[in-house]
Structures are given as C-alpha cells and as structure tokens.
Design a protein around this motif. Structure first.
Motif, short mmCIF file in Angstrom:
data_model
loop_
_atom_site.label_atom_id
_atom_site.label_comp_id
_atom_site.label_asym_id
_atom_site.label_seq_id
_atom_site.Cartn_x
_atom_site.Cartn_y
_atom_site.Cartn_z
N ALA A 97 -7.86 -6.74 0.24
CA ALA A 97 -8.67 -7.46 1.06
C ALA A 97 -8.28 -8.98 0.47
O ALA A 97 -8.12 -9.38 -0.81
CB ALA A 97 -10.24 -7.26 0.45
N LYS B 281 0.74 -1.18 0.05
CA LYS B 281 0.16 -0.06 0.11
C LYS B 281 0.61 1.25 -0.08
O LYS B 281 0.40 2.25 -0.46
CB LYS B 281 -1.11 -0.04 1.09
N GLY C 259 0.71 -13.43 4.08
CA GLY C 259 0.40 -12.21 4.88
C GLY C 259 1.57 -11.71 5.42
O GLY C 259 2.03 -12.13 6.71
N HIS D 201 0.00 -3.92 11.64
CA HIS D 201 -1.47 -3.23 11.26
C HIS D 201 -1.82 -3.72 9.95
O HIS D 201 -2.82 -2.89 9.38
CB HIS D 201 -0.97 -1.71 11.49
N GLY D 202 -1.43 -4.63 9.42
CA GLY D 202 -1.98 -4.94 7.86
C GLY D 202 -3.13 -5.66 7.95
O GLY D 202 -3.98 -5.72 9.01
N VAL D 203 -3.66 -6.11 6.86
CA VAL D 203 -5.02 -6.51 6.57
C VAL D 203 -5.19 -8.16 6.72
O VAL D 203 -6.11 -8.90 6.89
CB VAL D 203 -5.79 -6.21 5.21
N SER D 204 -3.95 -8.86 6.81
CA SER D 204 -3.77 -10.22 6.65
C SER D 204 -4.45 -10.74 7.94
O SER D 204 -5.14 -11.88 7.91
CB SER D 204 -2.48 -10.78 6.43
N ARG D 205 -3.97 -10.61 9.07
CA ARG D 205 -4.24 -11.20 10.36
C ARG D 205 -5.70 -11.03 10.62
O ARG D 205 -6.45 -11.90 11.02
CB ARG D 205 -3.44 -10.72 11.57
N PRO D 206 -6.24 -9.72 10.47
CA PRO D 206 -7.75 -9.58 10.83
C PRO D 206 -8.61 -10.17 9.73
O PRO D 206 -9.93 -10.21 10.11
CB PRO D 206 -7.90 -8.08 10.54
N SER D 207 -8.06 -10.59 8.81
CA SER D 207 -8.98 -11.45 7.68
C SER D 207 -9.09 -12.90 8.47
O SER D 207 -9.95 -13.62 7.76
CB SER D 207 -8.05 -11.60 6.56
N ASP E 112 -6.92 -0.51 -1.04
CA ASP E 112 -8.14 -1.42 -0.42
C ASP E 112 -7.70 -3.05 -0.89
O ASP E 112 -8.60 -3.70 -1.27
CB ASP E 112 -9.31 -1.18 -1.23
N ASP F 201 2.36 -8.24 5.75
CA ASP F 201 2.03 -6.92 5.98
C ASP F 201 1.95 -6.07 7.30
O ASP F 201 1.47 -5.28 7.50
CB ASP F 201 0.69 -6.68 5.19
#
Length: 386
Positions: free
Chosen positions: A128, A33, A153, A158-164, A126, A155
């Motif tokens: 995802a 990003k 993941g 604070h990346g998007v991988s773990r929250p996915s 964005d 990233d």
C-alpha cells in the motif's frame, strides 16, 4: 526500514530503475507480489528497440542479450499474395531491433541486482502507498513499513500504484479494439529470418521468434475467444491460411509450449506523477502490441526518471522531476499513434466495410512503394532516438 526510492514491481521497469539508480549511488528497495520464478517465466514482449539495447549494454546487463539475441535489420509486410521488406539498414542506417524475450531481460536484471547486493523482495503481500503528497511518503507490506523519499510505481496496469492517486487527479485516455490476439510459443525453428506482419481477409497474423529453435506466433481472434475453442490443429491451420500466401513459403509447425489470449487496448493516464509518486511503464500506459512498444516505452520512462532522480539526490534540484510526466508523454503519445496506426493498417475490422478495406490496401501499397513512407515506419519501429 528506510531507502531513497521505494519501487513497486519487479518487471523490466522496476528492475532497470533499481539497477540504474544503483550505478548512480542511489539506494532502492523493490517490492514484488509475485514469486521470482513467476516473473522470470512470464512471457511478454520480445522486440527491443535500438535505444533499449543500447541502454542495457550501457548499464552492464547486455552481455547475454548480445550473445543470444537475434538482431534484425528489417521486417516483412505480407498482403495481397506478396511480401514487402522494410529494410532498416537502408532506411535508418545503423539502427535495428533485437529479438530477445522480456523474461530474459528480467532474468539478467535480477541477476545483476542480486550480484550487487540489491534489495529485491518477492511474494510480498498487501503493498500500500501512503502520504505521497507529503515529504515523508512510505510503503507498507506484510506488516512492515518502508520509508522513502520517492516512490516509483512500476507495477503494471493492474498494480496498486495508479489507484493510489486520488480520484479526479488523473485524466484517462483509452481505446478498446474489437479483437484480441491469440499468442502461442512453439518448439519449432522460425520459418523466416525476420518478422512477418500479415494482413489477410481472414484476420491479421504475426510470425515472430524467440530463439533459433523457438517461434512466437499471433492470430487476430474475436475479443471473447476461448482457448478451449482453439486446439493445436485449428491454430496451425489458421496460421498457415494467413501466412502461406506467398509462393514458395511453407510454415513449419511443432509442439505448442504456451498459449494465451491478449486483449487489444490503448491506455494513457495523465499526469504520470502525483506528489512523490512517479508512474512508469504499464502502470501509466498500455499500447496494442502490434508496434512492439510496451517494454521499450517502459525503458524510456526509466531513463527519464533516473536522470531526474539523480539530479534530485545529487544536486537537490527538482526541475527534471517536475517535468517527468511532460517529458515522458511526448514519447508515449508518439508510440500510441504508431501502435494505433500499425494496428488499423493490418487488422480486419468490420467485414461489411469494403470502403475501409480498400483504404487499408491503398495505404499498404503506399508504404511499400514510397521510401518516405517506409522510412516513417522504419524509424518508429526501431525506436526514435533518446
């Protein structure tokens, strides 16, 4: 679009994974990003374990590191008005550390990937993650879709991988420390040939370096410290007070180029995989920087993941992929303990806890007088063998 491995994050973990997979004939696309300029300038870790150095050399991206990096064969523990050298060449023969900035590793990896025609995409929006619990996972970004066999993941925290990963799958272990680090990068030649870890009643201080002309310093500060409250004069005054405790040592000062406050925390998410999503580096774990393990743990994760993906794509076997998290976590928890141990050994905690301070000093005396204790510190610091 389609690739074998979709990689989120163009930090050291994502870039190294992409490069190692390329060497094995496995395709990848890296999504980041931030801009290329940002990731190449972002100042982070600077101490490379022996295994990290070996990995970069074996991957063909270590030429500049070997030319410009600063090999170190020991560190100094400074407390009680004296310095005590932990001699790697004696305690762990043939193994050392190399001081070489994380941003320099990133530059080398980006250059290698682009020279090989690698697909690196910066400033993507964005990102995802989709359907990682199926055989057809994919990523979306900026209105585009990338189909993958595997998603990595890389990233960061604070990346998007773990929250996915669905809620309830992960077990989180964490600890927040009651202080932070104020770090500066200064245009001044190092005042010491090796890193100095200083335990002081005023708080911890670290003297490090990046090049023969650029030094890196850290000060223990309150967790809510504001940069506005730390002008140059106060920073240099506090560094001198905490480091000039050995007869004959004088700290050189210079222009401060960068500064920042880093919170101190420990964090582990287990497992490091879910379906066809595999976490690596800071996306899965954070360590306080005292033990210099963050970047090195990311490299260790990537080595394990590369071997597992090679077995999967070349031989069709999943045993190494299935064991990825378990394999990585053994090293992660060893590094967690070492980082916690170094942090509690050298920092000032409750000012009123005289008992704890005496324990600190007692253990420092033990580490600096016992070859067995010093060897434990040395072998963990230079990095356990892969």
């Amino acid at each position: 679009m389609r690739t074998q491995v979709g990689i989120i994050g163009a930090g050291p973990a994502g870039l190294l994974l992409s490069h190692l997979l390329h060497l094995r004939g496995i395709s990848s696309v890296v999504l980041e990003k931030r801009s290329r300029e940002y990731v190449e300038r972002r100042v982070r870790a600077g101490v490379l374990e022996q295994g990290t150095v070996d990995t970069l050399v074996e991957a063909g991206v270590g030429e500049r590191m070997l030319r410009e990096g600063l090999p170190h064969h020991g560190i100094e523990l400074r407390y009680g008005g004296a310095g005590h050298r932990i001699a790697f060449e004696k305690l762990v023969p043939g193994r050392s550390i190399t001081v070489y900035g994380q941003q320099e590793v990133v530059k080398d990896l980006i250059a290698a990937r682009l020279a090989a025609g690698g697909d690196l995409r910066f400033e993507v929006e964005d990102v995802a993650v989709h359907d990682v619990d199926s055989e057809r996972p994919y990523l979306t970004f900026g209105g585009e879709r990338l189909d993958c066999d595997i998603i990595a993941g890389c990233d960061g925290f604070h990346g998007v991988s773990r929250p996915s990963i669905p809620e309830g799958v992960l077990t989180i272990y964490e600890r927040n420390y009651p202080f932070a680090w104020l770090g500066i990068l200064a245009r001044v030649a190092p005042s010491s040939e090796e890193l100095i870890y200083a335990r002081n009643e005023r708080g911890f201080a670290l003297h490090s370096m990046r090049t023969p002309a650029i030094s890196r310093f850290y000060l223990q500060v309150p967790p809510d410290a504001r940069l506005d409250d730390w002008p140059d004069e106060r920073i240099w005054g506090e560094l001198k007070a905490r480091l000039e405790t050995v007869p004959g040592f004088e700290l050189a000062t210079g222009e401060i180029l960068e500064r920042g406050v880093t919170p101190m925390r420990s964090f582990v998410a287990e497992p490091m995989q879910y379906g066809r999503l595999y976490l690596a580096g800071d996306a899965a774990h954070i360590v306080p920087p005292t033990g210099a393990k963050g970047l090195n743990l990311a490299v260790a994760d990537v080595r394990v993941l590369t071997e597992a993906l090679t077995a999967y794509f070349k031989d069709g076997t999943t045993e190494l992929l299935d064991a990825y998290s378990q394999t990585c976590l053994k090293r992660v928890w060893r590094a967690q303990h070492f980082s916690y141990w170094m942090t509690t050994l050298l920092h000032t905690f409750d000012e009123d806890d005289a008992y704890a301070r005496r324990l600190q000093l007692s253990y420092l005396d033990y580490v600096t007088s016992s070859e067995a204790a010093a060897t434990t510190l040395a072998e963990n610091y230079v990095g356990l063998p892969f």
